[in-house]
Design an enzyme around this catalytic site. Structure first.
Site, PDB file in Angstrom:
ATOM      1  N   LYS A 296       0.824  -1.206   0.000  1.00  0.00           N
ATOM      2  CA  LYS A 296       0.000   0.000   0.000  1.00  0.00           C
ATOM      3  C   LYS A 296       0.859   1.258   0.000  1.00  0.00           C
ATOM      4  CE  LYS A 296      -3.872  -2.306   2.247  1.00  0.00           C
ATOM      5  NZ  LYS A 296      -4.384  -2.755   0.991  1.00  0.00           N
ATOM      6  N   CYS A 297       1.883   1.238  -0.817  1.00  0.00           N
ATOM      7  CA  CYS A 297       2.856   2.328  -0.891  1.00  0.00           C
ATOM      8  C   CYS A 297       2.712   3.015  -2.250  1.00  0.00           C
ATOM      9  CB  CYS A 297       4.260   1.729  -0.732  1.00  0.00           C
ATOM     10  SG  CYS A 297       5.631   2.872  -0.921  1.00  0.00           S
ATOM     11  N   GLY A 298       3.053   4.280  -2.298  1.00  0.00           N
ATOM     12  CA  GLY A 298       3.041   4.981  -3.584  1.00  0.00           C
ATOM     13  C   GLY A 298       3.978   4.345  -4.601  1.00  0.00           C
TER      14      GLY A 298
END
Length: 160
Positions: A35-37
């Site tokens: 769930k990281c950019g």
């Protein structure tokens, strides 16, 4: 002298896996998160795995939840996410800490071998990458913003 192949890590299925299994391969060790950019970098990492694997190269993915709680799931959820969303074929490991007193010994060693900007050893964010040569020594450290496709020439050189 210590090399990457001297370490053992628990794989995504909960089995201890000696990195000696990869002896002689060039490796790209990456702390990953779902769930990281930078999560879309899984696409580029998988492309590198497919392009160079037959020549003796492996991406090793180490999920990490130390940055903004961006890897909240358990190993089963991480495995499913990587498989269903990005068709990941490279080896994935269980969640690790990369900073602090509980940092995995592999990451303690990687940071000592190649510190970051201004000599700071700490990992700043997910998708920090370490290129390890066939001899098990760290060749280079890359920032999370360095896209996997930009590493292709360095990987080719490491493969010799």
């Amino acid at each position: 002298m210590t090399t990457a192949y001297d370490f053992t890590a628990r794989d995504i299925d909960g089995n201890d896996r000696p990195l000696a299994d990869f002896q002689g391969d060039a490796l790209l060790v990456v702390n990953v998160a779902s769930k990281c950019g930078f999560t879309p970098q899984y696409t580029g990492l998988e492309a590198l795995q497919k392009r160079f694997h037959a020549q003796g190269f492996n991406v090793l993915g180490f999920p990490c939840d130390q940055f903004g709680h961006q890897e909240p799931g358990d190993e089963a959820e991480i495995r499913n996410f990587c498989s269903l969303t990005y068709d990941v074929s490279f080896p994935m490991f269980s969640k690790v800490d990369v900073n602090g007193a509980g940092a995995h010994p592999l990451y303690q060693w990687l940071k000592k071998e190649k510190s970051g900007l201004l000599g700071i050893g700490a990992i700043k964010w997910n998708f920090t990458k370490f290129l390890v040569g066939r001899d098990g020594k760290v060749l280079r450290r890359y920032a999370p913003t360095d896209k996997p496709e930009a590493l292709a020439d360095d990987i080719a050189a490491a493969l010799g």
